[in-house]
Design a protein around this motif. Structure first.
Motif, PDB file in Angstrom:
ATOM      1  N   UNK A  39       1.156  -1.211   4.402  1.00 30.44           N
ATOM      2  CA  UNK A  39       0.871  -0.766   3.034  1.00 30.44           C
ATOM      3  C   UNK A  39       2.022  -1.151   2.110  1.00 30.44           C
ATOM      4  N   UNK A  40       3.246  -0.911   2.545  1.00 28.47           N
ATOM      5  CA  UNK A  40       4.392  -1.281   1.711  1.00 28.47           C
ATOM      6  C   UNK A  40       4.447  -2.796   1.497  1.00 28.47           C
ATOM      7  N   UNK A  41       4.196  -3.546   2.545  1.00 26.17           N
ATOM      8  CA  UNK A  41       4.221  -5.008   2.459  1.00 26.17           C
ATOM      9  C   UNK A  41       3.188  -5.511   1.447  1.00 26.17           C
ATOM     10  N   UNK A  42       1.973  -5.001   1.514  1.00 21.06           N
ATOM     11  CA  UNK A  42       0.929  -5.430   0.581  1.00 21.06           C
ATOM     12  C   UNK A  42       1.154  -4.875  -0.827  1.00 21.06           C
ATOM     13  N   UNK A  43       1.723  -3.690  -0.945  1.00 23.06           N
ATOM     14  CA  UNK A  43       2.053  -3.136  -2.258  1.00 23.06           C
ATOM     15  C   UNK A  43       3.107  -3.994  -2.943  1.00 23.06           C
ATOM     16  N   UNK A  44       4.044  -4.479  -2.167  1.00 17.32           N
ATOM     17  CA  UNK A  44       5.100  -5.358  -2.693  1.00 17.32           C
ATOM     18  C   UNK A  44       4.500  -6.603  -3.346  1.00 17.32           C
ATOM     19  N   UNK A  45       3.398  -7.074  -2.843  1.00 22.03           N
ATOM     20  CA  UNK A  45       2.775  -8.299  -3.354  1.00 22.03           C
ATOM     21  C   UNK A  45       1.957  -8.071  -4.630  1.00 22.03           C
ATOM     22  N   UNK A  46       1.739  -6.811  -4.994  1.00 27.64           N
ATOM     23  CA  UNK A  46       0.938  -6.493  -6.173  1.00 27.64           C
ATOM     24  C   UNK A  46       1.749  -6.701  -7.451  1.00 27.64           C
ATOM     25  N   UNK A  47       1.102  -7.276  -8.447  1.00 31.71           N
ATOM     26  CA  UNK A  47       1.781  -7.459  -9.732  1.00 31.71           C
ATOM     27  C   UNK A  47       1.711  -6.202 -10.603  1.00 31.71           C
ATOM     28  N   UNK A  48       1.067  -5.154 -10.099  1.00 25.35           N
ATOM     29  CA  UNK A  48       0.927  -3.901 -10.845  1.00 25.35           C
ATOM     30  C   UNK A  48       2.019  -2.884 -10.498  1.00 25.35           C
ATOM     31  N   UNK A  49       2.915  -3.251  -9.600  1.00 24.59           N
ATOM     32  CA  UNK A  49       3.951  -2.338  -9.126  1.00 24.59           C
ATOM     33  C   UNK A  49       5.246  -2.573  -9.914  1.00 24.59           C
ATOM     34  N   UNK A  50       5.848  -1.502 -10.445  1.00 14.74           N
ATOM     35  CA  UNK A  50       7.097  -1.644 -11.195  1.00 14.74           C
ATOM     36  C   UNK A  50       8.223  -2.230 -10.331  1.00 14.74           C
ATOM     37  N   UNK A  51       9.113  -2.934 -10.963  1.00 13.14           N
ATOM     38  CA  UNK A  51      10.226  -3.598 -10.272  1.00 13.14           C
ATOM     39  C   UNK A  51      11.097  -2.589  -9.518  1.00 13.14           C
ATOM     40  N   UNK A  52      11.249  -1.383 -10.075  1.00 13.48           N
ATOM     41  CA  UNK A  52      12.037  -0.329  -9.414  1.00 13.48           C
ATOM     42  C   UNK A  52      11.415   0.022  -8.061  1.00 13.48           C
ATOM     43  N   UNK A  53      10.096   0.144  -8.034  1.00 19.43           N
ATOM     44  CA  UNK A  53       9.405   0.453  -6.786  1.00 19.43           C
ATOM     45  C   UNK A  53       9.475  -0.721  -5.814  1.00 19.43           C
ATOM     46  N   UNK A  97       1.054   3.839  -6.692  1.00 20.24           N
ATOM     47  CA  UNK A  97       0.800   2.416  -6.934  1.00 20.24           C
ATOM     48  C   UNK A  97       0.006   1.753  -5.809  1.00 20.24           C
ATOM     49  N   UNK A  98      -0.389   2.530  -4.815  1.00 15.51           N
ATOM     50  CA  UNK A  98      -1.121   1.969  -3.676  1.00 15.51           C
ATOM     51  C   UNK A  98      -2.615   2.065  -3.962  1.00 15.51           C
ATOM     52  N   UNK A  99      -3.233   0.918  -4.160  1.00 13.93           N
ATOM     53  CA  UNK A  99      -4.661   0.888  -4.473  1.00 13.93           C
ATOM     54  C   UNK A  99      -5.498   1.007  -3.199  1.00 13.93           C
ATOM     55  N   UNK A 100      -6.749   1.326  -3.367  1.00 13.91           N
ATOM     56  CA  UNK A 100      -7.680   1.388  -2.236  1.00 13.91           C
ATOM     57  C   UNK A 100      -7.797   0.010  -1.588  1.00 13.91           C
ATOM     58  N   UNK A 101      -7.706  -1.032  -2.396  1.00 15.76           N
ATOM     59  CA  UNK A 101      -7.770  -2.401  -1.886  1.00 15.76           C
ATOM     60  C   UNK A 101      -6.613  -2.674  -0.920  1.00 15.76           C
ATOM     61  N   UNK A 102      -5.428  -2.217  -1.275  1.00 15.95           N
ATOM     62  CA  UNK A 102      -4.254  -2.389  -0.412  1.00 15.95           C
ATOM     63  C   UNK A 102      -4.436  -1.619   0.888  1.00 15.95           C
ATOM     64  N   UNK A 103      -4.931  -0.389   0.793  1.00 13.40           N
ATOM     65  CA  UNK A 103      -5.160   0.419   1.998  1.00 13.40           C
ATOM     66  C   UNK A 103      -6.160  -0.259   2.924  1.00 13.40           C
TER      67      UNK A 103
END
Length: 127
Positions: A39-53, A97-103
């Protein structure tokens, strides 16, 4: 015992290093740890996640793949507990910031390593 500065592990993260570690330890680590990492790996690839996260995720995944841990991975059962704690800590911070798609993407990948019974443990990821 003093905890390490997890942000210092950010430079250890690479996508290839992550995939190699997951493939190597998947069964030993268990579905919940692997699901958290995916989940973290795929969240990292999202352009909707703030740089801090993204910075926190990179640090957590860097710690996860680093051979230098507070508790060495070679110690049975306990060896991955520090990695899991870091992953869950960061996952809780970025959960919004974790979408259902990422899950679903993480679950789909998880099915390559775990059977249906093992997959049940991810239903309560934070417990």
């Amino acid at each position: 015992m003093e905890l390490p500065d997890f942000m210092s592990y950010a430079n250890k993260f690479t996508a290839n290093g992550f995939v190699d570690k997951i493939a190597r330890i998947a069964k030993m680590a268990g579905a919940k740890l692997v699901y958290s990492a995916l989940i973290l790996f795929y969240t990292l690839q999202s352009d909707k996640v703030p740089i801090k996260d993204k910075a926190m995720i990179i640090a957590a995944l860097g710690y996860f793949i680093s051979p230098i841990d507070a508790i060495p991975d070679a110690i049975p059962i306990m060896g991955l507990s520090d990695d899991f704690a870091v992953l869950i800590f960061v996952l809780k911070k970025v959960w919004g910031n974790v979408s259902e798609d990422i899950k679903e993407k993480a679950k789909s990948k998880l099915k390559k390593w775990f059977d249906e019974d093992e997959m049940k443990e991810i239903n309560n990821i934070f417990e």
